[in-house]
Design a protein around this motif. Structure first.
Motif, PDB file in Angstrom:
ATOM      1  N   UNK A  34      23.842 -12.398 -26.700  1.00 37.95           N
ATOM      2  CA  UNK A  34      23.825 -10.948 -26.845  1.00 37.95           C
ATOM      3  C   UNK A  34      22.952 -10.342 -25.745  1.00 37.95           C
ATOM      4  N   UNK A  35      23.535  -9.358 -25.027  1.00 34.55           N
ATOM      5  CA  UNK A  35      22.829  -8.636 -23.981  1.00 34.55           C
ATOM      6  C   UNK A  35      22.828  -7.146 -24.310  1.00 34.55           C
ATOM      7  N   UNK A  36      21.873  -6.467 -23.743  1.00 36.11           N
ATOM      8  CA  UNK A  36      21.942  -5.014 -23.694  1.00 36.11           C
ATOM      9  C   UNK A  36      21.903  -4.591 -22.233  1.00 36.11           C
ATOM     10  N   UNK A  37      22.584  -3.486 -21.954  1.00 41.00           N
ATOM     11  CA  UNK A  37      22.646  -2.992 -20.586  1.00 41.00           C
ATOM     12  C   UNK A  37      22.258  -1.527 -20.565  1.00 41.00           C
ATOM     13  N   UNK A  38      21.232  -1.213 -19.814  1.00 41.51           N
ATOM     14  CA  UNK A  38      20.734   0.137 -19.663  1.00 41.51           C
ATOM     15  C   UNK A  38      20.781   0.500 -18.192  1.00 41.51           C
ATOM     16  N   UNK A  39      20.946   1.775 -17.875  1.00 36.87           N
ATOM     17  CA  UNK A  39      21.039   2.199 -16.465  1.00 36.87           C
ATOM     18  C   UNK A  39      19.849   1.697 -15.655  1.00 36.87           C
ATOM     19  N   UNK A  40      20.142   1.059 -14.514  1.00 36.89           N
ATOM     20  CA  UNK A  40      19.096   0.584 -13.623  1.00 36.89           C
ATOM     21  C   UNK A  40      18.376  -0.663 -14.077  1.00 36.89           C
ATOM     22  N   UNK A  41      18.746  -1.196 -15.262  1.00 34.82           N
ATOM     23  CA  UNK A  41      18.027  -2.356 -15.808  1.00 34.82           C
ATOM     24  C   UNK A  41      18.872  -3.627 -15.787  1.00 34.82           C
TER      25      UNK A  41
END
Lengths: 112, 111
Positions: A34-41
């Protein structure tokens, strides 16, 4: 062959609510992520399961729990959602450490 | 120092040019290297993987790996507007074989 599937596709929660994100793969892969993706991260690993019956913390596990229900399914639970958990969540799977990792379509979560 | 670093861009190239995307990694023991492409609002999809030093070519894409210098690059020849996307470099680390991602480089190919 559906590959990696995720439900729901989109969810809005209020702060403090709980929810479970579901993930399933039909490729008989051992490992799931499981990943999370946030702008610029970029993609940040939350939890992973190297094989059925095992789970381990990734880079950003706080506020989340996981369950590897069986070889096919790996769920991510938010017990008490916070606005900082607003993100796009991706589930992924692969057979072994040197193998290609395949991603699901993602779940967009908005916490108000 | 981040484990996998990429220039976030945006990188802008004209149609037909060569786009060069670079990635450096900190774990000298890393063995496997992947390039993913991610269109806006979509999930990452694999373009290429490379395990050995040198070049690996697949159509318009060439991956280059230099383990001594700890960098991996992706060249896209004859760039097309449809190549406009974010490109993610990923490295299999030594700790549990997890895939570590860079933050991605946004590529824009102008017609």
């Amino acid at each position: 062959n559906a590959g990696v599937t995720q439900t729901p596709k989109f969810q809005v929660l209020k702060t403090g609510q709980s929810m479970t994100l579901q993930c399933a793969q039909d490729m008989n892969h051992n490992s799931m992520y499981w990943y999370r993706q946030d702008p610029g991260m970029g993609l940040r690993l939350i939890y992973y399961s190297a094989s059925e019956g095992t789970t381990d913390k990734g880079e950003v596990p706080n506020g989340y729990n996981v369950s590897r229900l069986n070889k096919r399914e790996f769920s991510l639970r938010l017990e008490s959602a916070a606005p900082s958990q607003t993100s796009v969540y991706f589930c992924a799977s692969r057979q072994g450490a040197q193998e290609t990792q395949y991603f699901g379509p993602g779940t967009r979560l908005l916490v108000l | 120092q981040k484990e996998v670093e990429q220039n976030s861009g945006p990188l802008s190239v004209p149609e037909g040019a060569i786009a060069s995307l670079n990635c450096t990694y900190s774990d000298r023991g890393s063995q496997s290297f992947f390039w993913y492409r991610q269109y806006s609002g979509k999930s990452p999809e694999l373009i290429m993987f490379i395990y050995s030093n040198g070049d690996k070519e697949d159509g318009r894409f060439t991956a280059q790996l230099n383990k001594a210098s700890q960098y991996v690059s992706l060249l896209i020849r004859d760039s097309q507007p449809s190549d406009s996307a974010t490109y993610l470099c990923a490295v299999v680390g030594n700790q549990g074989g997890k895939l570590i991602f860079g933050q991605g480089t946004e590529l824009s190919v102008k017609p």
